[in-house]
Each structure stands twice: as structure tokens, then as C-alpha cells.
Motif scaffolding. Structure first.
Motif, PDB file in Angstrom:
ATOM      1  N   LYS A 209       1.758   6.002  -3.084  1.00 14.59           N
ATOM      2  CA  LYS A 209       1.861   5.269  -4.351  1.00 14.59           C
ATOM      3  C   LYS A 209       0.984   4.020  -4.356  1.00 14.59           C
ATOM      4  O   LYS A 209       0.509   3.595  -5.407  1.00 14.59           O
ATOM      5  CB  LYS A 209       3.314   4.901  -4.653  1.00 14.59           C
ATOM      6  N   ALA A 210       0.742   3.447  -3.177  1.00 13.10           N
ATOM      7  CA  ALA A 210      -0.096   2.245  -3.091  1.00 13.10           C
ATOM      8  C   ALA A 210      -1.516   2.499  -3.558  1.00 13.10           C
ATOM      9  O   ALA A 210      -2.224   1.569  -3.957  1.00 13.10           O
ATOM     10  CB  ALA A 210      -0.113   1.715  -1.665  1.00 13.10           C
ATOM     11  N   LEU A 211      -1.950   3.768  -3.532  1.00 12.49           N
ATOM     12  CA  LEU A 211      -3.320   4.097  -3.915  1.00 12.49           C
ATOM     13  C   LEU A 211      -3.413   4.752  -5.298  1.00 12.49           C
ATOM     14  O   LEU A 211      -4.483   5.212  -5.697  1.00 12.49           O
ATOM     15  CB  LEU A 211      -3.980   4.981  -2.855  1.00 12.49           C
ATOM     16  N   VAL A 212      -2.307   4.773  -6.023  1.00 13.84           N
ATOM     17  CA  VAL A 212      -2.353   5.151  -7.444  1.00 13.84           C
ATOM     18  C   VAL A 212      -3.154   4.081  -8.178  1.00 13.84           C
ATOM     19  O   VAL A 212      -3.058   2.894  -7.850  1.00 13.84           O
ATOM     20  CB  VAL A 212      -0.927   5.279  -8.020  1.00 13.84           C
ATOM     21  N   GLU A 213      -3.946   4.500  -9.152  1.00 11.99           N
ATOM     22  CA  GLU A 213      -4.854   3.564  -9.807  1.00 11.99           C
ATOM     23  C   GLU A 213      -4.448   3.220 -11.230  1.00 11.99           C
ATOM     24  O   GLU A 213      -3.869   4.048 -11.949  1.00 11.99           O
ATOM     25  CB  GLU A 213      -6.278   4.138  -9.823  1.00 11.99           C
ATOM     26  N   ILE A 214      -4.761   1.993 -11.603  1.00 16.78           N
ATOM     27  CA  ILE A 214      -4.674   1.531 -12.988  1.00 16.78           C
ATOM     28  C   ILE A 214      -6.031   0.949 -13.348  1.00 16.78           C
ATOM     29  O   ILE A 214      -6.496   0.007 -12.690  1.00 16.78           O
ATOM     30  CB  ILE A 214      -3.587   0.448 -13.171  1.00 16.78           C
ATOM     31  N   ASP A 215      -6.659   1.545 -14.334  1.00 15.14           N
ATOM     32  CA  ASP A 215      -7.953   1.040 -14.796  1.00 15.14           C
ATOM     33  C   ASP A 215      -8.956   0.926 -13.641  1.00 15.14           C
ATOM     34  O   ASP A 215      -9.702  -0.048 -13.542  1.00 15.14           O
ATOM     35  CB  ASP A 215      -7.772  -0.317 -15.481  1.00 15.14           C
ATOM     36  N   GLY A 216      -8.924   1.927 -12.744  1.00 21.40           N
ATOM     37  CA  GLY A 216      -9.893   1.972 -11.664  1.00 21.40           C
ATOM     38  C   GLY A 216      -9.555   1.138 -10.436  1.00 21.40           C
ATOM     39  O   GLY A 216     -10.338   1.095  -9.483  1.00 21.40           O
ATOM     40  N   ARG A 217      -8.414   0.497 -10.441  1.00 22.15           N
ATOM     41  CA  ARG A 217      -8.002  -0.315  -9.293  1.00 22.15           C
ATOM     42  C   ARG A 217      -6.666   0.196  -8.772  1.00 22.15           C
ATOM     43  O   ARG A 217      -5.764   0.519  -9.544  1.00 22.15           O
ATOM     44  CB  ARG A 217      -7.863  -1.791  -9.681  1.00 22.15           C
ATOM     45  N   THR A 218      -6.538   0.256  -7.448  1.00 24.55           N
ATOM     46  CA  THR A 218      -5.290   0.738  -6.865  1.00 24.55           C
ATOM     47  C   THR A 218      -4.200  -0.324  -6.989  1.00 24.55           C
ATOM     48  O   THR A 218      -4.479  -1.517  -7.102  1.00 24.55           O
ATOM     49  CB  THR A 218      -5.465   1.081  -5.374  1.00 24.55           C
ATOM     50  N   LEU A 219      -2.950   0.154  -6.944  1.00 21.92           N
ATOM     51  CA  LEU A 219      -1.824  -0.781  -6.977  1.00 21.92           C
ATOM     52  C   LEU A 219      -1.887  -1.734  -5.792  1.00 21.92           C
ATOM     53  O   LEU A 219      -1.526  -2.910  -5.918  1.00 21.92           O
ATOM     54  CB  LEU A 219      -0.497  -0.019  -6.961  1.00 21.92           C
ATOM     55  N   LEU A 220      -2.360  -1.238  -4.649  1.00 21.01           N
ATOM     56  CA  LEU A 220      -2.459  -2.094  -3.464  1.00 21.01           C
ATOM     57  C   LEU A 220      -3.508  -3.185  -3.676  1.00 21.01           C
ATOM     58  O   LEU A 220      -3.274  -4.354  -3.345  1.00 21.01           O
ATOM     59  CB  LEU A 220      -2.802  -1.253  -2.240  1.00 21.01           C
ATOM     60  N   GLU A 221      -4.663  -2.815  -4.215  1.00 16.27           N
ATOM     61  CA  GLU A 221      -5.696  -3.824  -4.467  1.00 16.27           C
ATOM     62  C   GLU A 221      -5.205  -4.877  -5.456  1.00 16.27           C
ATOM     63  O   GLU A 221      -5.425  -6.082  -5.271  1.00 16.27           O
ATOM     64  CB  GLU A 221      -6.965  -3.185  -5.019  1.00 16.27           C
ATOM     65  N   ILE A 222      -4.524  -4.427  -6.510  1.00 16.14           N
ATOM     66  CA  ILE A 222      -4.017  -5.364  -7.515  1.00 16.14           C
ATOM     67  C   ILE A 222      -3.041  -6.350  -6.883  1.00 16.14           C
ATOM     68  O   ILE A 222      -3.105  -7.562  -7.115  1.00 16.14           O
ATOM     69  CB  ILE A 222      -3.351  -4.588  -8.669  1.00 16.14           C
ATOM     70  N   THR A 223      -2.129  -5.834  -6.046  1.00 14.75           N
ATOM     71  CA  THR A 223      -1.139  -6.704  -5.401  1.00 14.75           C
ATOM     72  C   THR A 223      -1.800  -7.667  -4.427  1.00 14.75           C
ATOM     73  O   THR A 223      -1.487  -8.867  -4.407  1.00 14.75           O
ATOM     74  CB  THR A 223      -0.080  -5.856  -4.667  1.00 14.75           C
ATOM     75  N   LEU A 224      -2.727  -7.174  -3.625  1.00 12.39           N
ATOM     76  CA  LEU A 224      -3.441  -8.044  -2.687  1.00 12.39           C
ATOM     77  C   LEU A 224      -4.224  -9.124  -3.419  1.00 12.39           C
ATOM     78  O   LEU A 224      -4.238 -10.292  -2.999  1.00 12.39           O
ATOM     79  CB  LEU A 224      -4.387  -7.216  -1.815  1.00 12.39           C
ATOM     80  N   SER A 225      -4.854  -8.769  -4.513  1.00 10.72           N
ATOM     81  CA  SER A 225      -5.638  -9.739  -5.280  1.00 10.72           C
ATOM     82  C   SER A 225      -4.750 -10.835  -5.850  1.00 10.72           C
ATOM     83  O   SER A 225      -5.122 -12.019  -5.852  1.00 10.72           O
ATOM     84  CB  SER A 225      -6.395  -9.036  -6.412  1.00 10.72           C
ATOM     85  N   ARG A 226      -3.581 -10.430  -6.321  1.00  6.19           N
ATOM     86  CA  ARG A 226      -2.653 -11.442  -6.851  1.00  6.19           C
ATOM     87  C   ARG A 226      -2.175 -12.381  -5.754  1.00  6.19           C
ATOM     88  O   ARG A 226      -2.127 -13.596  -5.929  1.00  6.19           O
ATOM     89  CB  ARG A 226      -1.452 -10.767  -7.534  1.00  6.19           C
ATOM     90  N   LEU A 227      -1.832 -11.828  -4.611  1.00  8.23           N
ATOM     91  CA  LEU A 227      -1.392 -12.667  -3.496  1.00  8.23           C
ATOM     92  C   LEU A 227      -2.518 -13.608  -3.062  1.00  8.23           C
ATOM     93  O   LEU A 227      -2.287 -14.793  -2.811  1.00  8.23           O
ATOM     94  CB  LEU A 227      -0.944 -11.792  -2.334  1.00  8.23           C
ATOM     95  N   ARG A 228      -3.733 -13.073  -2.982  1.00  9.11           N
ATOM     96  CA  ARG A 228      -4.870 -13.899  -2.576  1.00  9.11           C
ATOM     97  C   ARG A 228      -5.120 -15.029  -3.563  1.00  9.11           C
ATOM     98  O   ARG A 228      -5.478 -16.144  -3.178  1.00  9.11           O
ATOM     99  CB  ARG A 228      -6.120 -13.026  -2.435  1.00  9.11           C
ATOM    100  N   SER A 229      -4.902 -14.771  -4.855  1.00  3.27           N
ATOM    101  CA  SER A 229      -5.127 -15.802  -5.875  1.00  3.27           C
ATOM    102  C   SER A 229      -4.156 -16.967  -5.731  1.00  3.27           C
ATOM    103  O   SER A 229      -4.412 -18.061  -6.243  1.00  3.27           O
ATOM    104  CB  SER A 229      -5.007 -15.192  -7.282  1.00  3.27           C
TER     105      SER A 229
END
Length: 244
Positions: free
Chosen positions: A20-40
Motif C-alpha cells: 500500500k505504501a507504493l500505491v500512487e496518487i497523481d504520480g506520487r506514492t503514498l510513501l513519498e507523500i508521507t516522507l515529503s510531509r515529514l521532511r517539510s
């Protein structure tokens, strides 16, 4: 910590050949989205629990150079649920025994604009053991909090509520899958095997520990546990209801 070990059964068929972590929304994985938010919000060190298609996540992180962060994985041979998963990964947060900095636990399958910095500040100012992001919305399982935002019980569906203290006026709120936790909590989990993190929360609240609610009603939040919710989140992005 990002909780990403689940089988993603509610997300089928999207999870038939990937976690599920690699399911995508608008070309971005859920994992990438979560990591990006944490990094921000300044987070630079993360541990991710993995189980379903675990090697795919390891390879994905390697391919993306860990998104510029220090990332470790906690492999679960058998699923340990949220509490057991955190307990298995506890040493990651205890490497510096003198550190009392709180840490964030975030489900990989939720999308939100919750202000994590403000949530950590609320947690610290109130000297809480754990702080849970909650909202006033419909859910199948509620947590019950008193007027001081202290955890007092829970209720599933139309079942009778379970209280950890004397019955009193309680607000039924929906947990959003995002926590801020003080490291000392890790040594207070005496449960073993697979268990929900709500179990020690309830036990420790009964002992007078501060398990608090952070009201997040003003923020966007969506559970991404089902294909239709993923589709709706993608539409929300297109309509600029939410920005990532």
C-alpha cells in the motif's frame, strides 16, 4: 515512524502486486507523500515498518536515495499491528538514552494537512505521554476524551463505551492515524506480540498518564485505505482542495 506494514486488503486490487505504501496518487506514492510531509516539518530520520512486498519498499527507497533522509526499515515476519510494530522498532528512538525529544508516528495511508509542528508544540507544552490527532467526524471506532482532552475510553459502533475512568461527560472523536509520542512511552509498553497501540494508551490513561487529543478539525484529512478514497484524494488535488 511510518506505519506501512499492513497487507492493504481494503485497497485491493491496487495492492495485488505492490504494498500500500507504493500505491500512487497523481504520480506520487503514498510513501513519498508521507516522507515529503515529514521532511517539510524538519524530520530527517525515519524508520518504516514493512511486511507486505517488503523488498519492493527497500528497493524503492534505494532507487530514490532515501529521499535525502536517514531511513531504516523494521521488517516484520508476522504482522505486529500498530503497537507491536512500534515496540519492535523502539531501539531506533532509544539510541540516545538522554534524548527526551518526542517523535511522530504516521500511518502511510492517510493524507492530511495537519500542522505537525503545532501538534508537537501542543504535546510538549502539555507534557503529554502521547498526543493523538483527532477530528469530529463519523467513524466506526471512536476514542472518548474529557473536557481537558484526556483519553477516557473508546467506543465501537453502537456498542457500549469502554471507560478507563469513572463515567463522565466524554467527547467521541475519530483518531486520524497520526501521533506524537514521548520516548518514555516505549519502556511502558508491557504488551507482547501483535497489539494495537490503543491498548497501552487505554491502560496508561487509566493510570493517570496524559494521553491527549490534538483537535485537528480545521485540517484536511482523508483515509486512503480504499480505492475510492485514493480516487477522491486525486480529485481533491486536481480541484486544489488540498495541495501537497
Amino acid at each position: 515512524m511510518i506505519l506501512a506494514a499492513g497487507l492493504g486488503t481494503r485497497l485491493r486490487p491496487l495492492t495485488e502486486n505492490r504494498p500500500k505504501a507504493l500505491v500512487e496518487i497523481d504520480g506520487r506514492t503514498l510513501l513519498e507523500i508521507t516522507l515529503s510531509r515529514l521532511r517539510s516539518f524538519g524530520v530527517r530520520e525515519v524508520i518504516i515498518n514493512i511486511h507486505h512486498f517488503a523488498d519492493m519498499i527497500v528497493e524503492y527507497l534505494k532507487t530514490n536515495a532515501n529521499f535525502g533522509m536517514r531511513i531504516e526499515v523494521s521488517r516484520e515476519e508476522a504482522l505486529l499491528d500498530t503497537g507491536g510494530g512500534l515496540k519492535k522498532a523502539a531501539q531506533f528512538f532509544l539510541d540516545d538514552p538522554s534524548s527526551e525529544e518526542p517523535f511522530i508516528v504516521h500511518n502511510v495511508d492517510v493524507l492530511s494537512t495537519i500542522d505537525l509542528r503545532r501538534m508537537v508544540q501542543f504535546h510538549t507544552e502539555n507534557q503529554a505521554l502521547a498526543t493523538l490527532a483527532v477530528q469530529d467526524r463519523k467513524t466506526s471506532r471512536y476514542l472518548l476524551f474529557d473536557d481537558q482532552l484526556q483519553l477516557r475510553g473508546r467506543r465501537s459502533g453502537d456498542d457500549q463505551p469502554e471507560f478507563v475512568a469513572s463515567r463522565q461527560q466524554a467527547h467521541a472523536l475519530a483518531f486520524s492515524g497520526i501521533h506524537v509520542i514521548s520516548p518514555r512511552f516505549l519502556k511502558m509498553m508491557n504488551e507482547d506480540g501483535a497489539f494495537s497501540i490503543i491498548t497501552p494508551y487505554m491502560r496508561l490513561a487509566a493510570q493517570g498518564e496524559k494521553i491527549l487529543a490534538f483537535r485537528a478539525d480545521e485540517y484536511y484529512w482523508r483515509d486512503l485505505g480504499q480505492p475510492e478514497n485514493v480516487a477522491q484524494a486525486a480529485e481533491d488535488l486536481r480541484q486544489k482542495v488540498v495541495a501537497l
